[in-house]
Design a protein around this motif. Structure first.
Motif, PDB file in Angstrom:
ATOM      1  N   GLN A 199       0.819  -1.213   0.000  1.00 50.92           N
ATOM      2  CA  GLN A 199       0.000   0.000   0.000  1.00 50.92           C
ATOM      3  C   GLN A 199       0.858   1.270   0.000  1.00 50.92           C
ATOM      4  OE1 GLN A 199      -3.331  -0.414  -0.369  1.00 50.92           O
ATOM      5  NE2 GLN A 199      -2.721  -2.576  -0.497  1.00 50.92           N
ATOM      6  N   TYR A 201       3.638   1.969   2.034  1.00 45.54           N
ATOM      7  CA  TYR A 201       4.284   2.371   3.284  1.00 45.54           C
ATOM      8  C   TYR A 201       5.651   1.694   3.393  1.00 45.54           C
ATOM      9  CZ  TYR A 201      -0.437   3.865   4.412  1.00 45.54           C
ATOM     10  OH  TYR A 201      -1.666   4.470   4.373  1.00 45.54           O
ATOM     11  N   LYS A 596      -7.107  -0.981   4.510  1.00 47.89           N
ATOM     12  CA  LYS A 596      -7.725   0.085   5.302  1.00 47.89           C
ATOM     13  C   LYS A 596      -6.719   1.166   5.708  1.00 47.89           C
ATOM     14  CE  LYS A 596     -10.542  -3.469   7.609  1.00 47.89           C
ATOM     15  NZ  LYS A 596     -10.841  -4.053   8.954  1.00 47.89           N
ATOM     16  N   LEU A 597      -5.430   0.932   5.430  1.00 43.95           N
ATOM     17  CA  LEU A 597      -4.396   1.824   5.946  1.00 43.95           C
ATOM     18  C   LEU A 597      -4.565   3.266   5.476  1.00 43.95           C
ATOM     19  CD1 LEU A 597      -1.238  -0.479   5.741  1.00 43.95           C
ATOM     20  CD2 LEU A 597      -2.373   0.348   7.806  1.00 43.95           C
ATOM     21  N   HIS A 598      -4.865   3.472   4.209  1.00 47.94           N
ATOM     22  CA  HIS A 598      -4.978   4.835   3.687  1.00 47.94           C
ATOM     23  C   HIS A 598      -6.088   5.611   4.396  1.00 47.94           C
ATOM     24  CE1 HIS A 598      -2.307   4.921   0.052  1.00 47.94           C
ATOM     25  NE2 HIS A 598      -2.273   3.634   0.365  1.00 47.94           N
ATOM     26  N   SER A 599      -7.200   4.943   4.662  1.00 48.55           N
ATOM     27  CA  SER A 599      -8.330   5.651   5.283  1.00 48.55           C
ATOM     28  C   SER A 599      -8.134   5.837   6.782  1.00 48.55           C
ATOM     29  CB  SER A 599      -9.629   4.869   5.031  1.00 48.55           C
ATOM     30  OG  SER A 599      -9.563   3.577   5.597  1.00 48.55           O
ATOM     31  N   GLY A 602      -3.786   7.365   6.921  1.00 51.04           N
ATOM     32  CA  GLY A 602      -3.443   8.471   6.030  1.00 51.04           C
ATOM     33  C   GLY A 602      -2.498   7.991   4.949  1.00 51.04           C
ATOM     34  N   ALA A 603      -2.367   8.779   3.903  1.00 51.46           N
ATOM     35  CA  ALA A 603      -1.526   8.399   2.767  1.00 51.46           C
ATOM     36  C   ALA A 603      -0.066   8.306   3.204  1.00 51.46           C
ATOM     37  CB  ALA A 603      -1.667   9.415   1.642  1.00 51.46           C
ATOM     38  N   PRO A 604       0.678   7.348   2.648  1.00 51.26           N
ATOM     39  CA  PRO A 604       2.100   7.226   2.995  1.00 51.26           C
ATOM     40  C   PRO A 604       2.890   8.408   2.468  1.00 51.26           C
ATOM     41  CG  PRO A 604       1.558   5.767   1.178  1.00 51.26           C
ATOM     42  CD  PRO A 604       0.269   6.337   1.662  1.00 51.26           C
TER      43      PRO A 604
END
Length: 771
Positions: A199, A201, A596-599, A602-604
């Motif tokens: 994703q 990161y 779900k990481l982006h939501s 936050g964006a890397p």
């Protein structure tokens, strides 16, 4: 029979030598020789090195999601001498230390494992793995000791026990299955890291049987705190003429006397008038002193004072080696009768050091709640070496005074009398539903020395104010309350959660918390005992949602299974199979949660590639590519061309971390990093210069050198300058210009020459002078 004693570390070997009469000799009629180990001296090889067949080797070498989880039955669990790497990248192997054990064993008829006895069985594993590594086929024995005092080491030597084999040694089996399980769990870190990187990161997301539980517990608690919404409520209560509050028991489903608006509560209050107070009962009660602290409880108290777990561990270990405190890695919450009798004559001396009133220490008989036999090292407590004062402890570390003062007062509390109080119940005469229960102290007892329960309670849990008794009359008032706010996750709070699940010993919890709160891959931050998530911790928390490795209940069962393996009630293979099942389950969870990481996080951060310079390196004709930036300095087009011609250039810049200006000479050269070859700017070695030709710094600690200063320093003189400290305090110091090596890098530098401060006499010397 000649015994070869394997001590866990050099300091322990010295203590054995002192107790027995030398590194070799005869004690209790038995010849012996002491050999030092250096903690764990062996480690597992890479997974592809412990499988058979080319296909298996290639599969295990990949470390890709497609090849995980591994089939643990394929692994031979081969080990090799441990290799450590220092800050400069220099590698050191324990191979020579193992060879020294083999050489020493040639003249022995029995090897005696004389390492620490800790709850995890780690000491047993340290000894057995070296014995296996040297191919020893002779007799193996075990020496147990409570601490490293001469008396205990001598006693341990007299009581040396036989060990039949490592397969039948429960302590070894328990520790070995734990180390294998942890090795298999390395797959979790690789999988969670890979899932995060899919994703975008670029982080390392560490996972493990205790660190993941800590991260998940803290994350869940922070989520509760964040979701909390203050909801005021109002209700009628009574207060008597001594300040005691009388209230009604509230059932949310049944009762309607708690209101959302003050106006409604004021209207309800009109129904109640003044009234007399009726005392229903008076019961005399006693409370014994709280439990003795383990290292987890001690560190949680000190965390609130600003001491980090890592520092507490390091300082405690130094104090233990000096016999000022007891063995750190114990899981005992009580001391033995023998330990009690040993410490009893020292009570007054300990009290004098920490300022406890000896008049309060009247309970000089053993309490059943604190003293019983059956343990190993006994609970954490002061050692038999008593410092002359708290100031004498400062040399051991920043937390030394706090460690000793807290540990000593907790220990002394069991020599205080019980806390005695009257529990008084009463009600409002006209409105008997309004009741109160108060505590009226009769004798503080141990609470005047130290209250362990209060000190280890969550930070937001305060005791109700003490009362002097019930009043005669009471008047109603409108009370404004709010729904209870979830407590912030603190070191104390986390210790309480982990203790509830019986996960790890106090020392293990402290060392793991130290690990997850330090370094570039830290999962948590620790600010005066208050815990929070780092960005990597936030990523890990999202990944752990619904996982097994983050579930404290799963970890609790795992700890019990490892203990069961050591008791031979379950086979080690069955415990290792749980690792495979867990990894298979959590692998799917990690990749699902990564979406779900982006939501949620936050964006890397965008990846910023350093600008490259390319061209032909004239001396060899090779096509090369190298970074145009070095230590914060950006090479100009002209400098790039000079480097490609093989010339030495001089650059002046500022260190991006410290901001200090520097001057450096260097040229383009090949280098290696993690096995990969690259081209880049390389500073010339110090031996390439003399004092006259070496690059000279523009300034040092806020002082700018004049041309005259530079000439004198290059001539080998020592000059006095006015520098400025990090705290912006001016000071004078003499400096020279000479070659120094720091972290493997040798270069010409400004070297300060500080005046030596007079050394304070040590506690030991002070005692001798008094004698």
């Amino acid at each position: 029979m000649t015994y070869l004693l394997l001590a866990e570390k050099p300091s322990a070997a010295k203590n054995f030598a002192k107790a027995l009469g030398g590194m070799s000799g005869t004690f209790n009629g038995k010849p012996y020789k002491v050999q030092t180990l250096y903690g764990h001296m062996l480690e597992f090889v890479e997974p592809h090195e412990m499988v058979r067949g080319d296909d298996a080797k290639e599969r295990f070498k990949q470390w890709t999601p497609e090849t995980m989880p591994w089939d643990a039955s394929e692994l031979t669990w081969k080990k090799q001498p441990q290799v450590t790497t220092d800050a400069a990248g220099k590698k050191t192997s324990k191979a020579k230390a193992i060879a020294d054990v083999a050489a020493a064993a040639k003249g022995a008829t029995a090897i005696v494992i004389a390492t620490d006895k800790d709850p995890s069985g780690e000491g047993q594993l340290i000894g057995w793995e070296v014995i296996q590594a040297i191919g020893w086929k002779g007799s193996v024995k075990r020496l147990y000791f409570i601490d490293e005092s001469e008396k205990e080491l001598q006693k341990g030597f007299r009581d040396i026990q036989d060990l039949t084999s490592y397969e039948q040694d429960g302590e070894y089996v328990k520790a070995d299955v734990r180390s294998r399980w942890d090795y298999l769990s390395l797959q979790l870190t690789r999988l969670s890291t890979h899932a995060a990187r899919t994703q975008g990161y670029r982080v390392i997301v560490r996972q493990g049987r205790l660190k993941s539980v800590m991260t998940k517990l803290v994350a869940d608690q922070l989520a509760l705190v964040k979701a909390y919404k203050k909801k005021p409520f109002y209700e009628v209560k009574y207060k008597d003429d001594k300040g005691n509050v009388f209230s009604r028991s509230f059932d949310e489903d049944r009762d309607r006397f708690r209101f959302e608006s003050k106006a409604d509560a004021d209207a309800d209050a009109t129904r109640y008038g003044p009234s007399k107070v009726i005392q229903d009962s008076v019961t005399r009660k006693e409370t014994p002193p709280g439990k003795l602290l383990d290292l987890g409880g001690l560190a949680s108290i000190l965390g609130a004072q600003g001491f980090k777990p890592k520092e507490v561990l390091q300082t405690y270990q130094k104090m233990y080696e000096a016999k000022i405190v007891s063995y750190p890695r114990t899981e005992d919450k009580f001391i033995s009768t023998e330990q009690f009798n040993e410490m009893l004559p020292l009570v007054n001396k300990i009290a004098a050091v920490v300022g406890a009133d000896v008049k309060l220490l009247t309970h000089r008989t053993a309490r059943k709640t604190h003293v019983k036999d059956g343990g190993a090292h006994g609970a954490n407590r002061p050692g038999t070496s008593i410092p002359a004062s708290l100031d004498d402890l400062k040399s051991y570390g920043p937390s030394a005074v706090a460690i000793y003062e807290t540990l000593a007062k907790n220990f002394l509390a069991m020599f205080g009398e019980n806390y005695i109080y009257n529990s008084i119940k009463g009600h409002i005469e006209k409105y008997p539903d309004f009741t109160a229960t108060i505590s009226v102290p009769l004798s503080l007892g141990f609470k005047a020395i130290f209250d362990a329960d209060k000190e280890t309670a969550d930070d937001d849990q305060g005791n109700d104010p003490l009362s002097t008794g019930l009043g005669q009359t009471a008047a109603r008032f409108v009370f404004e309350g709010v729904n209870k706010k979830p407590p912030l996750p603190t070191h104390k709070w986390l210790e309480k959660q982990l203790s509830r699940y019986d996960v790890g010993t106090g020392a293990t919890r402290v060392s793991t918390l130290s690990e997850v709160t330090t370094g570039k891959t830290a999962l948590l931050t620790d600010t005066r005992g208050k815990l929070n998530l780092t960005t990597i911790g936030e990523i890990a928390a999202v990944m752990l949602e619904g996982s097994m490795i983050g579930d404290p209940g799963v970890t609790e069962k795992l700890y019990k299974a490892m203990k069961a393996a050591g008791q031979f009630s379950i086979k080690p293979e069955a415990v290792l199979q749980t690792a495979t099942q867990l990894i298979k389950h959590d692998k799917e969870i990690f990749y699902r949660n990564a979406l779900k990481l982006h939501s949620q996080v936050g964006a890397p951060e965008p990846i910023v590639e350093k600008e490259k310079a390319e061209g032909e390196y004239a001396p060899t004709g090779e096509k090369v590519s190298f970074s145009r930036e070095w230590n914060g300095y950006f090479f100009s087009d002209q400098e790039v061309q000079r480097l490609l011609r093989g010339e030495v250039i001089t650059i002046e810049g500022k260190n991006p971390t410290s901001g200090n200006p520097y001057r450096a000479e260097g040229k383009l050269a090949k280098g290696k990093y993690k096995g990969n070859t690259f081209w880049g700017f390389k500073r010339l070695e110090a031996n390439s210069y003399t004092a006259q030709t070496a690059p000279f710094p523009l300034e040092w600690s806020g002082y700018k050198f004049s041309a005259n200063d530079q000439a004198r320093l290059r001539a080998g003189e020592k000059i006095k300058i006015k520098a400025i400290s990090k705290s912006k305090t001016p000071y004078e110091v003499e400096v020279t210009f000479e070659v120094e090596t720091f972290k493997g890098v040798t270069e010409w530098k400004i070297k300060p020459h500080f005046k030596e401060r007079p050394k304070k006499p040590t506690a030991k010397k002070t005692r001798k002078s008094r004698a």
